[in-house]
Scaffold this motif. Structure first.
Motif, PDB file in Angstrom:
ATOM      1  N   TYR B 276     -19.413  -8.345  18.470  1.00  0.00           N
ATOM      2  CA  TYR B 276     -18.539  -9.229  19.234  1.00  0.00           C
ATOM      3  C   TYR B 276     -17.560  -9.977  18.335  1.00  0.00           C
ATOM      4  CZ  TYR B 276     -22.280 -11.944  17.291  1.00  0.00           C
ATOM      5  OH  TYR B 276     -23.171 -12.450  16.401  1.00  0.00           O
ATOM      6  N   SER B 278     -14.797 -11.735  16.494  1.00  0.00           N
ATOM      7  CA  SER B 278     -13.397 -11.699  16.909  1.00  0.00           C
ATOM      8  C   SER B 278     -12.445 -12.006  15.780  1.00  0.00           C
ATOM      9  CB  SER B 278     -13.165 -12.700  18.042  1.00  0.00           C
ATOM     10  OG  SER B 278     -13.461 -14.011  17.600  1.00  0.00           O
ATOM     11  N   LYS B 496      -9.643   3.522  31.154  1.00  0.00           N
ATOM     12  CA  LYS B 496     -11.054   3.136  31.190  1.00  0.00           C
ATOM     13  C   LYS B 496     -11.485   2.251  30.031  1.00  0.00           C
ATOM     14  CE  LYS B 496     -12.991   6.734  34.070  1.00  0.00           C
ATOM     15  NZ  LYS B 496     -11.705   7.395  34.467  1.00  0.00           N
ATOM     16  N   THR B 498     -10.730  -1.095  27.289  1.00  0.00           N
ATOM     17  CA  THR B 498      -9.969  -2.336  27.144  1.00  0.00           C
ATOM     18  C   THR B 498      -9.103  -2.293  25.883  1.00  0.00           C
ATOM     19  OG1 THR B 498     -11.647  -3.435  25.822  1.00  0.00           O
ATOM     20  CG2 THR B 498     -11.846  -3.635  28.229  1.00  0.00           C
ATOM     21  N   ARG B 542      -6.757  -0.004  29.759  1.00  0.00           N
ATOM     22  CA  ARG B 542      -6.825  -0.684  31.046  1.00  0.00           C
ATOM     23  C   ARG B 542      -6.305  -2.113  30.904  1.00  0.00           C
ATOM     24  NH1 ARG B 542     -11.811  -1.308  35.298  1.00  0.00           N
ATOM     25  NH2 ARG B 542     -11.260   0.855  35.639  1.00  0.00           N
ATOM     26  N   LEU B 544      -5.252  -5.114  33.367  1.00  0.00           N
ATOM     27  CA  LEU B 544      -5.245  -5.561  34.767  1.00  0.00           C
ATOM     28  C   LEU B 544      -4.181  -6.632  34.974  1.00  0.00           C
ATOM     29  CD1 LEU B 544      -9.096  -5.887  35.290  1.00  0.00           C
ATOM     30  CD2 LEU B 544      -7.637  -3.977  35.958  1.00  0.00           C
ATOM     31  N   GLY B 545      -3.961  -6.972  36.227  1.00  0.00           N
ATOM     32  CA  GLY B 545      -3.075  -8.079  36.557  1.00  0.00           C
ATOM     33  C   GLY B 545      -1.622  -7.672  36.628  1.00  0.00           C
ATOM     34  N   VAL B 550       0.797 -15.416  33.682  1.00  0.00           N
ATOM     35  CA  VAL B 550       0.100 -15.362  32.400  1.00  0.00           C
ATOM     36  C   VAL B 550      -0.778 -14.119  32.418  1.00  0.00           C
ATOM     37  CG1 VAL B 550      -1.605 -16.482  30.925  1.00  0.00           C
ATOM     38  CG2 VAL B 550       0.029 -17.880  32.206  1.00  0.00           C
ATOM     39  N   GLN B 552      -2.843 -12.279  29.459  1.00  0.00           N
ATOM     40  CA  GLN B 552      -3.167 -12.151  28.039  1.00  0.00           C
ATOM     41  C   GLN B 552      -3.503 -10.722  27.632  1.00  0.00           C
ATOM     42  OE1 GLN B 552      -6.102 -15.382  28.115  1.00  0.00           O
ATOM     43  NE2 GLN B 552      -4.764 -16.611  26.822  1.00  0.00           N
ATOM     44  N   SER B 553      -4.055  -9.952  28.573  1.00  0.00           N
ATOM     45  CA  SER B 553      -4.339  -8.544  28.229  1.00  0.00           C
ATOM     46  C   SER B 553      -3.044  -7.779  27.983  1.00  0.00           C
ATOM     47  CB  SER B 553      -5.089  -7.837  29.362  1.00  0.00           C
ATOM     48  OG  SER B 553      -6.265  -8.505  29.669  1.00  0.00           O
TER      49      SER B 553
ATOM     50  N   TRP C   8     -13.779 -22.477  35.897  1.00  0.00           N
ATOM     51  CA  TRP C   8     -12.636 -22.789  36.760  1.00  0.00           C
ATOM     52  C   TRP C   8     -11.676 -21.612  36.762  1.00  0.00           C
ATOM     53  CZ3 TRP C   8     -11.594 -26.281  40.344  1.00  0.00           C
ATOM     54  CH2 TRP C   8     -10.279 -26.407  40.793  1.00  0.00           C
ATOM     55  N   GLU C  35     -16.208 -16.159  21.617  1.00  0.00           N
ATOM     56  CA  GLU C  35     -16.654 -14.759  21.567  1.00  0.00           C
ATOM     57  C   GLU C  35     -17.537 -14.448  22.767  1.00  0.00           C
ATOM     58  OE1 GLU C  35     -16.326 -14.053  16.736  1.00  0.00           O
ATOM     59  OE2 GLU C  35     -18.210 -14.758  17.572  1.00  0.00           O
ATOM     60  N   ASP C  38     -15.159 -13.815  25.339  1.00  0.00           N
ATOM     61  CA  ASP C  38     -14.552 -12.494  25.106  1.00  0.00           C
ATOM     62  C   ASP C  38     -15.418 -11.402  25.723  1.00  0.00           C
ATOM     63  OD1 ASP C  38     -12.519 -13.556  23.547  1.00  0.00           O
ATOM     64  OD2 ASP C  38     -13.467 -13.051  21.628  1.00  0.00           O
ATOM     65  N   VAL C  39     -16.718 -11.496  25.473  1.00  0.00           N
ATOM     66  CA  VAL C  39     -17.630 -10.462  25.967  1.00  0.00           C
ATOM     67  C   VAL C  39     -17.647 -10.475  27.499  1.00  0.00           C
ATOM     68  CG1 VAL C  39     -20.036  -9.709  26.041  1.00  0.00           C
ATOM     69  CG2 VAL C  39     -19.029 -10.438  23.874  1.00  0.00           C
ATOM     70  N   GLU C  42     -14.450  -8.798  28.603  1.00  0.00           N
ATOM     71  CA  GLU C  42     -14.462  -7.346  28.453  1.00  0.00           C
ATOM     72  C   GLU C  42     -15.206  -6.714  29.634  1.00  0.00           C
ATOM     73  OE1 GLU C  42     -12.065  -6.820  25.903  1.00  0.00           O
ATOM     74  OE2 GLU C  42     -13.401  -5.224  25.209  1.00  0.00           O
ATOM     75  N   ILE C  45     -13.096  -6.945  32.836  1.00  0.00           N
ATOM     76  CA  ILE C  45     -12.013  -5.954  32.889  1.00  0.00           C
ATOM     77  C   ILE C  45     -12.567  -4.607  33.340  1.00  0.00           C
ATOM     78  CG2 ILE C  45     -10.352  -4.650  31.499  1.00  0.00           C
ATOM     79  CD1 ILE C  45     -10.079  -7.203  29.744  1.00  0.00           C
ATOM     80  N   LEU C  46     -13.708  -4.218  32.761  1.00  0.00           N
ATOM     81  CA  LEU C  46     -14.271  -2.921  33.125  1.00  0.00           C
ATOM     82  C   LEU C  46     -14.728  -2.903  34.581  1.00  0.00           C
ATOM     83  CD1 LEU C  46     -16.163  -2.005  29.834  1.00  0.00           C
ATOM     84  CD2 LEU C  46     -13.915  -1.238  30.619  1.00  0.00           C
ATOM     85  N   GLY C  48     -13.090  -4.438  36.825  1.00  0.00           N
ATOM     86  CA  GLY C  48     -11.889  -4.522  37.652  1.00  0.00           C
ATOM     87  C   GLY C  48     -11.474  -5.928  38.030  1.00  0.00           C
ATOM     88  N   GLU C  50      -9.784  -9.559  36.817  1.00  0.00           N
ATOM     89  CA  GLU C  50      -8.937 -10.072  35.739  1.00  0.00           C
ATOM     90  C   GLU C  50      -9.716 -11.034  34.860  1.00  0.00           C
ATOM     91  OE1 GLU C  50      -4.800 -11.150  36.294  1.00  0.00           O
ATOM     92  OE2 GLU C  50      -4.962 -10.426  38.343  1.00  0.00           O
ATOM     93  N   PRO C  51      -9.511 -10.938  33.560  1.00  0.00           N
ATOM     94  CA  PRO C  51     -10.282 -11.777  32.630  1.00  0.00           C
ATOM     95  C   PRO C  51      -9.936 -13.260  32.767  1.00  0.00           C
ATOM     96  CG  PRO C  51      -8.578 -10.556  31.455  1.00  0.00           C
ATOM     97  CD  PRO C  51      -8.587 -10.031  32.858  1.00  0.00           C
ATOM     98  N   VAL C  53      -8.588 -16.615  31.688  1.00  0.00           N
ATOM     99  CA  VAL C  53      -7.526 -16.983  30.750  1.00  0.00           C
ATOM    100  C   VAL C  53      -7.906 -18.276  30.041  1.00  0.00           C
ATOM    101  CG1 VAL C  53      -5.129 -17.735  30.578  1.00  0.00           C
ATOM    102  CG2 VAL C  53      -5.741 -15.838  32.091  1.00  0.00           C
ATOM    103  N   PHE C  54      -7.873 -18.237  28.730  1.00  0.00           N
ATOM    104  CA  PHE C  54      -8.061 -19.477  27.964  1.00  0.00           C
ATOM    105  C   PHE C  54      -7.189 -19.411  26.727  1.00  0.00           C
ATOM    106  CE2 PHE C  54     -11.376 -16.515  26.664  1.00  0.00           C
ATOM    107  CZ  PHE C  54     -11.321 -16.545  25.281  1.00  0.00           C
ATOM    108  N   ARG C 111      -3.023 -21.523  34.201  1.00  0.00           N
ATOM    109  CA  ARG C 111      -3.896 -20.513  34.766  1.00  0.00           C
ATOM    110  C   ARG C 111      -5.317 -20.726  34.231  1.00  0.00           C
ATOM    111  NH1 ARG C 111      -3.085 -13.989  35.612  1.00  0.00           N
ATOM    112  NH2 ARG C 111      -4.749 -13.937  37.139  1.00  0.00           N
TER     113      ARG C 111
END
Lengths: 228, 638, 251
Positions: B276, B278, B496, B498, B542, B544-545, B550, B552-553, C8, C35, C38-39, C42, C45-46, C48, C50-51, C53-54, C111
């Motif tokens: 993990y 980063s 598929k 990220t 992949r 999204l959004g 905003v 970020q991806s 939130w 982190e 982050d996990v 991830e 996203i997989l 479907g 949306e992650p 946002v920070f 956001r």
């Protein structure tokens, strides 16, 4: 001179007004407490003291002038203190329009967080106190001019004494935060002074609260009686 | 194309003065007619924007962060060099120049480095006047400390936050110009392309990261101050947002990219703790003054470090380099740690770490003395790892830290695209193949405060009275369409995997094949693999959004797409440079002691790569390096 | 470790937001808080979604980009620590963690957990600098600065502009941020010429920016990752009164 308006409009200016009027009110509360202690010296002393307050400033001032001036000053201080507090509270509410789902205070004390409510309780108490001992309209046995009689007979009612004691505790909380906070707000700080600010606040809060609370307790305990 | 570095003639110490006299000037009344676009608000960008604003130019300044104050210069810890000679220890402009050229393993341009050393003293004066709280002695004068690669104490510092304080100084100067109306700031705005028209840089295309708006900005000159590209390795000491996109897009539009393979690995970083991970956090190099580096003698020894007896520890730096011991230069220490890990003697998760042990120092000096020197670093280490370095040895490992390569610029800091400048870490100019500690801050501020403001007028003066290109011109709209197309494509792929997944894979490949050590064989492997990975990225990522918010991806995806292209060029450059020098270590070229073996005869040049189209083979242009003032020698630390 | 998160989520500046529940399973105590997110992202996203946002950038506690209110505390439970430096070993397996953005009218949510802190920039723009143009500086050692003053200025200058002080303040006040910059420059001889005008200008903008007012709760100091002291607020108050009442150059 527009800066004066600006100063009173600004939040930091209002905070300074809060601090200065707070110090004035503290001065009054402390003096009042010292005067109250004359109760222990009997009816003549305290009644003479109450009457003597009207003679302060003689011969320059006429009978009652000084008291009037002091009362006007106090009223001004109270009004400014409450105006500033209300106005700042509104600003602060707007600044956090949306609150937190979870909030965990890290440093704020119970005293600091209850200033607003404590202030309201003190205001309500002051109104009652004036009606009770100054104007006599809520006093069952009010004798104009006989301070000793009015106080002792009033405190002989345990409910009334209890309310006075609670009000003094609220005043204590308010004073404890206010007495160090005013120094911070007026920029009175430094490594040496900082170490003394909280002890100063605690000491003077204790002096005022203990001095005042001792009176109803003494009356209830029969230590101070109607006949001196 | 014949590269013209525009180095002034004459003795090295007089070149900069001569240049300033020869460069054309723009008179004060005319400066306000020009609009300069500056991308990036780190030390170089903020100082340039502030200074150009002070001079009277109209400046637009862009950063992807939410505030100009957050650019990654802020993370620099150690200090900034300047040839003040306040310590009376024999320092001089020439000595700083000499140390920097030598430290760069003789792959930097002499004239640039000398100018850097000259203006270094002005930087300290300027920063002090701005209120940068440099460390001071009790008498109230400025304090200095020594740093790697130098025998004098010339490093000025503000605790362990020198970069932060210098950046805040530059940021504050910038905000003063914003107030004055000379600079317009565009935060949360990322440059996604450069507009070149009739052979000159005419503007940029940006994306507003809050609203997604893609729009153009027209300017008389464009300045890239966009930092380094260490994040191509995914894990580095760079900020998560640091990226190569602005520089890479400029490269695709005609700016040559110089020496991309020159990357610096910092030896003392906190190791990776899991998949993990980063980013990597640097621990100040100063720790090596008192810490001893070791690994267990036996490969795979999994005992706790405190349980391993003295006789079963290998203090390998002290063993291999008795003269310098734990204080060998960054590149040497880094490679030595890697070698131990490769031999299976590394410690911690995955065996990617070595011990940095303070037990002896604590015994010798007492815990209080160590706490006074390194207390905050020890706290930071404990916060991250949960281990108390007073009781157990730290674990450290090398990590990518800085990139010496960057856009090729001439002496005036102009790229091969007229009107496009590159300053700070984003250019290649001053550090050669290896940067000395406390020199990055110096270069960023030298470029921004003192060099660019003097040189940019020369170009602008030649275009006095010309109309700026309207952003409605097809030169702009075509590139806007291009940017929108790229953005849309990333969003529509809907594969598929990220973005981070791809980035990690690329980073690992680069670390293995184009990291601390490179070999022809490994580089060829990487060159075969990267196009496949890039292809898969564009087929299978992949994101999204939407693009009107905003996202970020989406931001990351665009950056990673460019990292894939850069990675290929880095490997091409590393393969081409068939020698070892500084941070570029080719296993085929080492001295019998295992040090970098230069080939001055064949590689004493700057490799400036020219883009010839989408994924076409880049063309190598060479700028020969002449050394008239510095003697080329082989480094040795035995 | 397995965690339950309430985060939130808010799709945009004008959208309504809500606390949304996520199960974060199999996290390592060695992860940083970001982190861990982050996990989670991830996985989202997989799946479907949306992650989350920070804001974040340097992830080493100095850029000031990151920040969220974690279980009611700005930057979470560990003192003197930014969110990016907070690690999961500060939590226990099975914990429920509430994650909210900075709540301040002066920091509108863009956001999810990302807020707009440009109001801080505008406070600096008002006067948080020494007006010295490049090239006009004299030799750095011409003006000695007492070491104690330089050290105190550095303590104040350590501010990273993260906004935790505002987030933690029950009044949403920005006094700690503003006072840190006023003190940093006001403690140094280089900052003296503009000391009072700077104070007036910065306070005026601070108050225009919908921040609240300081009532000396000291929550700001408690959550400040750089441990900036409320003593600087007292100093700001002093300078402000001086600037309003005693400045010979103020008309």
């Amino acid at each position: 001179m527009s800066w004066i308006i600006g100063f009173f409009r600004s939040a930091m200016g209002k905070k300074a007004v809060m601090a200065v009027t707070g110090v004035m009110l503290f001065g009054f509360v402390l003096t009042h407490m010292v005067g109250n202690l004359k109760l222990y010296f009997g009816p003549e002393k305290i009644n003479a003291y109450a009457e003597g307050l009207r003679e302060i400033g003689a011969p320059l001032l006429s009978h009652g002038d000084a008291l009037l001036i002091a009362r006007l000053g106090l009223i001004a201080a109270v009004v400014l203190h409450i105006w500033a507090a209300t106005s700042l509270t509104l600003v602060n509410r707007r600044a956090r329009a949306q609150g937190y789902a979870r909030k965990s205070p890290q440093a704020a004390t119970y005293a600091s967080r209850t200033m607003r409510y404590g202030g309201l309780i003190i205001l309500a108490f002051v109104v009652y106190h004036l009606m009770h001992f100054t104007w006599g309209n809520v006093h069952g046995d009010f004798v104009p001019g006989d301070v000793y009689h009015n106080v002792v007979s009033g405190f002989q009612n345990p409910l009334i004494s209890g309310f006075y004691i609670l009000a003094q505790l609220a005043l204590g909380l308010h004073l404890y935060h206010g007495l160090w906070s005013f120094m911070q707000t007026l920029g009175l700080n430094g490594p040496r002074l900082n170490a003394l600010r909280q002890p100063f606040a605690a000491t003077f809060t204790a002096i005022v609260v203990i001095g005042n609370i001792s009176l109803p307790l003494s009356v209830l305990a029969g230590f101070v009686t109607l006949h001196g | 194309m014949q590269l013209d570095a525009k180095i002034p003639t004459g003795p090295i110490a007089e070149k900069w003065e001569k240049a300033r006299f020869d460069l054309k000037l723009v008179n004060p009344a005319n400066k306000r007619k020009f609009e300069i676009l500056i991308v990036g608000t780190g030390l170089a960008g903020a100082s340039a924007a502030a200074t150009l604003g002070e001079l009277g130019y109209n400046v637009r300044c862009f950063c992807f962060q939410d505030s100009a104050r957050r650019a990654h210069s802020i993370a620099a810890q150690g200090g900034i060099n300047a040839a003040k000679n306040y310590q009376n220890d024999g320092d001089s402009v020439f000595r700083l120049f000499y140390d920097t050229v030598k430290g760069g393993d003789y792959r930097a341009r002499e004239a640039n480095v000398h100018r850097l050393a000259e203006v270094s003293v002005n930087i300290i004066d300027q920063a002090t006047a701005q209120g940068v709280p440099f460390a001071r002695e009790y008498g109230g004068l400025l304090a200095n400390r020594s740093f790697g690669g130098a025998q004098v104490s010339r490093t000025f510092y503000a605790r362990g936050q020198t970069g932060q304080q210098l950046l805040l100084g530059a940021y504050q100067a910038l905000m003063r110009q914003v107030k004055a109306g000379r600079v317009t700031l565009h935060a949360r705005t990322e440059m996604l392309d450069l507009v070149v028209h009739e052979g000159r840089a005419r503007g940029i295309v940006t994306r507003d990261l809050a609203t997604g708006d893609i729009r153009s900005w027209s300017g008389d000159a464009v300045v890239l101050a966009t930092g380094g590209y260490g994040n191509v390795y995914y894990l580095s000491t760079n900020a998560k947002g640091s990226n190569v996109t602005a520089a890479w897009r400029a490269h695709r539009r005609g700016a040559y990219f110089a020496n991309p393979c020159y990357t610096q690995i910092h030896p003392t970083c906190i190791p990776v703790s899991g998949d993990y991970q980063s980013k990597l956090t640097l621990m100040s190099e100063s720790l090596r003054n008192d810490g001893r580096i070791w690994v267990p003698t036996a490969p795979g020894d999994s005992r706790r470090p405190t349980d391993i007896p003295e006789s079963e520890r290998d203090y390998y730096l002290e063993r291999r380099y008795p003269a310098f011991g734990n204080l060998v230069p960054r590149d040497v220490a880094s490679r030595a740690a890697k070698k131990e890990a490769d031999d299976g003697r590394g410690v911690g998760p995955g065996g990617l770490g070595v011990y940095l042990d303070f037990a002896n120092a604590i015994e010798r000096l007492g815990q209080d003395a160590i706490a006074a020197r390194y207390g905050n670093l020890f706290e930071m280490y404990e916060r991250i790892t949960g281990d108390d370095p007073y009781r157990v040895p730290m674990r450290i490992f090398p990590a990518v830290h800085y990139t010496m390569g960057g856009l090729w610029v001439d002496y005036n800091l102009m790229t091969t695209v007229p009107g496009l400048y590159s300053i700070g870490e984003s250019n290649f100019s001053d550090h050669g193949a290896n940067r000395l500690g406390a020199s990055a801050l110096m270069q960023g501020l030298a470029d921004g405060y003192f060099v660019l403001p003097n040189t940019i007028g020369d170009y602008l003066a030649q275009h006095m009275g010309e109309e700026r290109l309207e952003t409605s011109d097809s030169a702009f709209t075509a590139i806007e369409d291009d940017v929108r197309g790229r953005t849309r494509k990333l969003l529509e792929t809907n594969g598929k995997r990220t973005v981070d997944d791809f980035h990690r894979e690329l980073g690992l490949l680069m670390w293995n094949e184009c990291g601390m050590e490179r070999s022809a064989e490994g580089l060829r492997r990487a060159l075969a693999k990267i196009p496949e990975m890039r292809e898969e990225f564009h087929q299978n990522v992949r994101v999204l959004g939407g693009d009107q918010t905003v996202n970020q991806s989406l931001e990351k995806a665009g950056r990673v797409a460019d990292f894939f292209e850069l990675a290929e060029l880095m490997c091409i450059d590393a393969l081409n440079r068939d020698e070892s020098c500084g941070g570029h270590f080719r296993t085929e070229h080492q001295t019998p002691e295992g040090e970098a073996q230069r080939d001055d005869e064949n590689f004493r040049y700057v490799a400036a790569w020219e883009c010839t189209g989408d994924f076409a083979k880049p063309v190598l242009n060479k700028e020969p390096l002449e050394f008239e003032n510095v003697k080329l020698t082989q480094r040795s630390y035995k | 470790m397995d965690l339950t998160l309430y985060v939130w989520r808010q799709a945009g500046p004008d959208a309504a937001g809500e606390m949304k529940r996520y199960e974060a399973q199999g996290m390592s105590p060695d992860m940083s808080f970001l982190e861990m997110l982050d996990v989670v992202n991830e996985r989202l996203i997989l799946e479907g979604e949306e992650p989350i946002v920070f804001e974040h950038d340097c992830r080493e506690g100095i850029c000031g980009a990151c920040g969220m209110v974690i279980n009611g505390v700005a930057h979470g439970p560990q003192r003197a620590t930014t969110t990016c430096q907070l690690h999961m070993r500060q939590f226990n397996d099975g914990d429920t963690i509430y994650i909210e953005p900075w709540r301040s009218t002066a920091f509108p949510v863009l956001r999810d957990l990302m807020v707009d802190r440009s109001s801080f920039d505008r406070i600096i723009e008002a006067g948080g600098y020494v007006s010295v143009s490049t090239g006009s500086a004299r030799d750095a050692n011409e003006i000695p600065v007492p070491k104690a003053d330089a050290d105190s200025a550095m303590d104040a200058a350590a501010c990273i502009g993260c906004g935790a002080c505002v987030a933690a303040c029950p009044n949403g006040a920005a006094q700690l941020f503003t006072s840190a910059k006023v003190a940093h420059l006001g403690l140094l001889p280089q900052g003296q010429p503009e000391r009072l005008s700077r104070t007036r200008a910065m306070v005026a903008v601070m108050e225009d920016e919908a921040f609240g007012s300081c009532t000396n709760h000291r929550e700001c100091e408690a959550v400040c990752p750089k441990q900036i002291s409320v003593d600087y607020i007292a100093r700001l108050n002093r300078d402000y009164l001086k600037a309003q009442l005693l400045d010979p150059n103020a008309k």
